[in-house]
Design a protein around this motif. Structure first.
Motif, PDB file in Angstrom:
ATOM      1  N   PHE A   1      -1.123  17.818  96.559  1.00 30.81           N
ATOM      2  CA  PHE A   1      -1.282  16.571  97.292  1.00 30.81           C
ATOM      3  C   PHE A   1      -2.140  15.664  96.420  1.00 30.81           C
ATOM      4  N   PRO A   2      -1.835  14.347  96.338  1.00 29.44           N
ATOM      5  CA  PRO A   2      -2.545  13.468  95.401  1.00 29.44           C
ATOM      6  C   PRO A   2      -4.062  13.580  95.499  1.00 29.44           C
ATOM      7  N   ALA A   3      -4.699  13.715  94.342  1.00 35.99           N
ATOM      8  CA  ALA A   3      -6.159  13.848  94.294  1.00 35.99           C
ATOM      9  C   ALA A   3      -6.857  12.641  94.905  1.00 35.99           C
ATOM     10  N   ALA A   4      -6.279  11.453  94.730  1.00 37.32           N
ATOM     11  CA  ALA A   4      -6.899  10.237  95.234  1.00 37.32           C
ATOM     12  C   ALA A   4      -6.911  10.174  96.754  1.00 37.32           C
ATOM     13  N   LEU A   5      -6.068  10.967  97.420  1.00 31.80           N
ATOM     14  CA  LEU A   5      -6.011  10.976  98.882  1.00 31.80           C
ATOM     15  C   LEU A   5      -6.685  12.203  99.473  1.00 31.80           C
ATOM     16  N   GLY A   6      -7.432  12.926  98.637  1.00 31.22           N
ATOM     17  CA  GLY A   6      -8.184  14.071  99.136  1.00 31.22           C
ATOM     18  C   GLY A   6      -7.576  15.418  98.832  1.00 31.22           C
ATOM     19  N   GLY A   7      -6.490  15.446  98.039  1.00 32.23           N
ATOM     20  CA  GLY A   7      -5.903  16.727  97.655  1.00 32.23           C
ATOM     21  C   GLY A   7      -6.821  17.484  96.715  1.00 32.23           C
ATOM     22  N   ARG A   8      -7.048  18.774  96.982  1.00 30.99           N
ATOM     23  CA  ARG A   8      -7.971  19.575  96.174  1.00 30.99           C
ATOM     24  C   ARG A   8      -7.281  20.728  95.425  1.00 30.99           C
ATOM     25  N   ARG A   9      -6.064  21.102  95.837  1.00 27.54           N
ATOM     26  CA  ARG A   9      -5.414  22.275  95.262  1.00 27.54           C
ATOM     27  C   ARG A   9      -4.399  21.870  94.194  1.00 27.54           C
TER      28      ARG A   9
ATOM     29  N   LEU B   1      -8.778  -6.686 106.529  1.00 31.71           N
ATOM     30  CA  LEU B   1      -8.236  -5.581 105.753  1.00 31.71           C
ATOM     31  C   LEU B   1      -6.758  -5.408 106.081  1.00 31.71           C
ATOM     32  N   GLU B   2      -5.953  -5.212 105.049  1.00 26.67           N
ATOM     33  CA  GLU B   2      -4.518  -5.094 105.240  1.00 26.67           C
ATOM     34  C   GLU B   2      -4.031  -3.722 104.804  1.00 26.67           C
ATOM     35  N   LEU B   3      -3.200  -3.122 105.649  1.00 28.90           N
ATOM     36  CA  LEU B   3      -2.569  -1.855 105.312  1.00 28.90           C
ATOM     37  C   LEU B   3      -1.091  -2.137 105.094  1.00 28.90           C
ATOM     38  N   THR B   4      -0.670  -2.069 103.851  1.00 30.57           N
ATOM     39  CA  THR B   4       0.734  -2.313 103.509  1.00 30.57           C
ATOM     40  C   THR B   4       1.325  -1.020 102.992  1.00 30.57           C
ATOM     41  N   PHE B   5       2.334  -0.544 103.680  1.00 33.22           N
ATOM     42  CA  PHE B   5       2.916   0.728 103.267  1.00 33.22           C
ATOM     43  C   PHE B   5       4.413   0.712 103.509  1.00 33.22           C
ATOM     44  N   GLY B   6       5.115   1.511 102.716  1.00 35.02           N
ATOM     45  CA  GLY B   6       6.552   1.653 102.922  1.00 35.02           C
ATOM     46  C   GLY B   6       7.332   0.994 101.807  1.00 35.02           C
ATOM     47  N   GLY B   7       8.522   0.496 102.137  1.00 35.48           N
ATOM     48  CA  GLY B   7       9.403  -0.028 101.120  1.00 35.48           C
ATOM     49  C   GLY B   7       9.963   1.109 100.283  1.00 35.48           C
ATOM     50  N   SER B   8      10.806   0.789  99.332  1.00 35.21           N
ATOM     51  CA  SER B   8      11.469   1.836  98.545  1.00 35.21           C
ATOM     52  C   SER B   8      10.485   2.675  97.755  1.00 35.21           C
TER      53      SER B   8
ATOM     54  N   LEU C   1       1.036   5.943  96.569  1.00 35.99           N
ATOM     55  CA  LEU C   1       0.386   6.375  97.811  1.00 35.99           C
ATOM     56  C   LEU C   1      -1.082   5.965  97.821  1.00 35.99           C
ATOM     57  N   ALA C   2      -1.768   6.195  96.702  1.00 32.75           N
ATOM     58  CA  ALA C   2      -3.190   5.870  96.631  1.00 32.75           C
ATOM     59  C   ALA C   2      -3.426   4.373  96.783  1.00 32.75           C
ATOM     60  N   LYS C   3      -2.579   3.555  96.168  1.00 32.11           N
ATOM     61  CA  LYS C   3      -2.755   2.110  96.233  1.00 32.11           C
ATOM     62  C   LYS C   3      -2.461   1.575  97.631  1.00 32.11           C
ATOM     63  N   GLN C   4      -1.339   2.032  98.222  1.00 33.89           N
ATOM     64  CA  GLN C   4      -0.957   1.502  99.521  1.00 33.89           C
ATOM     65  C   GLN C   4      -1.878   1.971 100.643  1.00 33.89           C
ATOM     66  N   LEU C   5      -2.537   3.101 100.450  1.00 37.83           N
ATOM     67  CA  LEU C   5      -3.426   3.635 101.492  1.00 37.83           C
ATOM     68  C   LEU C   5      -4.904   3.465 101.133  1.00 37.83           C
ATOM     69  N   ARG C   6      -5.174   2.610 100.162  1.00 40.12           N
ATOM     70  CA  ARG C   6      -6.535   2.468  99.643  1.00 40.12           C
ATOM     71  C   ARG C   6      -7.528   2.020 100.708  1.00 40.12           C
ATOM     72  N   VAL C   7      -7.080   1.159 101.618  1.00 38.58           N
ATOM     73  CA  VAL C   7      -7.995   0.626 102.617  1.00 38.58           C
ATOM     74  C   VAL C   7      -8.507   1.736 103.541  1.00 38.58           C
TER      75      VAL C   7
ATOM     76  N   ARG D   1       9.761   6.609  98.528  1.00 30.27           N
ATOM     77  CA  ARG D   1      10.118   7.523  97.431  1.00 30.27           C
ATOM     78  C   ARG D   1       8.931   8.429  97.102  1.00 30.27           C
ATOM     79  N   ALA D   2       7.719   7.876  97.221  1.00 26.62           N
ATOM     80  CA  ALA D   2       6.513   8.681  96.988  1.00 26.62           C
ATOM     81  C   ALA D   2       6.385   9.772  98.042  1.00 26.62           C
ATOM     82  N   ILE D   3       6.771   9.479  99.285  1.00 23.73           N
ATOM     83  CA  ILE D   3       6.768  10.498 100.334  1.00 23.73           C
ATOM     84  C   ILE D   3       7.751  11.613  99.985  1.00 23.73           C
ATOM     85  N   ALA D   4       8.909  11.237  99.452  1.00 27.51           N
ATOM     86  CA  ALA D   4       9.892  12.238  99.034  1.00 27.51           C
ATOM     87  C   ALA D   4       9.348  13.103  97.900  1.00 27.51           C
ATOM     88  N   TYR D   5       8.544  12.517  97.024  1.00 21.97           N
ATOM     89  CA  TYR D   5       7.906  13.281  95.948  1.00 21.97           C
ATOM     90  C   TYR D   5       6.982  14.363  96.515  1.00 21.97           C
TER      91      TYR D   5
END
Length: 475
Positions: free
Chosen positions: A20-28, A150-157, A49-55, A161-165
């Motif tokens: 899971f991405p390190a920037a979002l709290g993934g440790r393993r 504060l704006e939360l912008t997420f989704g789009g292609s 993922l890290a950029k869109q969920l940064r807020v 695609r990052a979720i699929a990753y």
């Protein structure tokens, strides 16, 4: 475990990618999924993922596993300055206004909001081998700004695609052999951006109804599995609120029907509190629907998919931040509550002056003013009162404090009101975090501040009436 080949190209693995991405709290990490080349090629997915969920990361103070730092969320304000939002609070970013620049010397004016910012900048210059000399140093009072939007912008292609990753990585982690079969070729091409076919999409919250309850307050979840028909699929939930379904592939080779759910705690700093894995029934993944794969978060909200989930998420975040901010005050208040009654008033006043941020008072006032405006309604009779409220809580970028004269004048009285509430709350010799939060950010504090606002409005209204009477008498 035997070393495996890269699930994309068959080359040697060993890149130690974060599951899971390190920037979002993934440790393993797992060194047996991708080769170095494809780990780098898929890196932008984690970055999206890290950029869109940064807020949200910033407000919850999620530390990256790479550098153990919390990424700030920058917001540009009215006067052109940049606010860095961390933990739900905003501070001015350091600024260097250059007045002259030559190859040998750069001269300018430095602006910092805190001494800690200044010291960090000086250290960074010394570490970089730069010589720094200072002229006049002036300490200005802190300046306050309206709460940044504060704006939360997420989704789009790209976001989906990052979720699929994520789904691909966890499927390879739990279904190593199946992840290396030709049946996943098209899905891998989609993850790499080589195919535009719909593979991931928003999922309603009821799609997760048959999964275990997330044990973490703001936990992420990735559930992957193969059903009795050989269908490989996944459900992904970010912060327990942004929910997605992923159509991985129809497997051609026989694979045991099974599924695994992994819960990730982004607030944990390491093992063992960072993850919880559990086997689940394959039927718990339900039927994957991906016909909304190109939607942004805004579109999903407009369609009603995310409204309730986001409301619950931000309510949870607000409660969490309030309790977190109140905890340092609670420790000192517990000591004050144990003192003789005669000593408590001065001790509480000292505590509030030293530790209660003005921003917390302003947030409570904003809540009160919004409530009073709603109660007044928009009628010709209430317009003067609403105008008065706007004058009592206003920001003025020209003034050194950033607050209007009326607002700055009322600040000490508001701090005193909170102090009186805390004094009453410690009357029994104890105080709890729940009571403290109710005073600092909840209904109890808002009610007291509201009474003060109503009193001031009455005074202003009486003054206006008296002035009007004098005008009529003079005419």
């Amino acid at each position: 475990m035997a070393k495996r080949s890269c699930i994309i190209c068959g080359g040697a693995t060993g890149s130690r990618e974060h599951l899971f991405p390190a920037a979002l709290g993934g440790r393993r990490v797992n060194a047996g999924i991708y080769c170095s080349e494809h780990n780098q090629a898929l890196g932008p997915g984690a970055a999206v993922l890290a950029k869109q969920l940064r807020v949200i990361n910033s407000i919850l103070m999620v530390e990256s596993d790479r550098d153990r730092k919390v990424a700030h969320y920058p917001v540009t304000v009215e006067d052109g300055r940049t606010l860095n939002v961390v933990g739900g609070h905003a501070t001015l970013a350091a600024r260097f206004d250059v007045t002259s620049d030559t190859p040998e010397v750069t001269t300018g004016t430095l602006n910092f909001q805190t001494d800690a910012q200044f010291q960090a900048w000086v250290k960074a210059q010394h570490d970089a081998g730069n010589r720094v000399e200072f002229g006049e140093r002036q300490i200005n009072p802190p300046k306050f700004y309206p709460g940044p939007r504060l704006e939360l912008t997420f989704g789009g292609s790209n976001g989906l695609r990052a979720i699929a990753y994520l789904a691909l990585t966890y499927f390879a982690h739990h279904f190593a052999d199946a992840a290396r079969t030709p049946a996943l070729h098209d899905f891998k091409a989609y993850v790499l951006g080589q195919e535009a076919a719909t593979r991931a999409g928003w999922a309603p919250v009821d799609a997760f109804a048959n999964l275990p309850v997330n044990p973490f307050e703001f936990g992420h979840m990735i559930a992957v599995g193969v059903d009795t028909n050989g269908k490989a699929k996944a459900l992904v939930s970010i912060f327990g609120s942004l929910n997605f379904a992923v159509d991985i592939a129809q497997l051609a080779e026989a694979e045991e029907a099974r599924a695994m759910a992994t819960f990730i705690n982004p607030l944990a700093r390491g093992a063992p509190a960072d993850i919880h894995e559990v086997a689940i029934e394959p039927g718990g993944l339900g039927t994957v629907e991906t016909d909304r794969s190109q939607q942004t978060l805004e579109t999903a909200i407009a369609d009603g998919i995310m409204q309730s989930a986001l409301r619950i998420l931000f309510e949870k975040i607000s409660i969490y931040v309030n309790r977190r901010d109140a905890t340092p005050l609670l420790m000192r208040l517990e000591n004050i509550a144990a003192r003789p009654v005669s000593d408590r008033s001065d001790a509480i006043a000292t505590l509030l002056n030293e530790q209660l941020p003005t921003t917390m008072i302003l947030q409570l006032c904003e809540r009160v003013v919004s409530g009073l405006k709603l109660a007044f309604g928009a009628t010709p009779e209430t317009v003067p009162f609403i105008a008065m409220l706007d004058e009592l809580l206003a920001f003025d970028p020209v003034r050194p404090s950033g607050l209007s004269e009326n607002t700055e004048t009322l600040m000490p009285a508001m701090r005193d009101i909170i102090g009186q509430q805390l004094l009453a709350a410690t009357a029994g010799g104890v105080i709890s975090i729940d009571i403290l939060v109710e005073i600092l950010a909840g209904e109890r504090g808002a009610r007291s501040i509201s009474e003060m606002y109503v009193s001031v409005l009455n005074q202003l209204s009486n003054q206006l009436s008296a002035d009007s009477s004098l005008d009529r008498a003079g005419s």
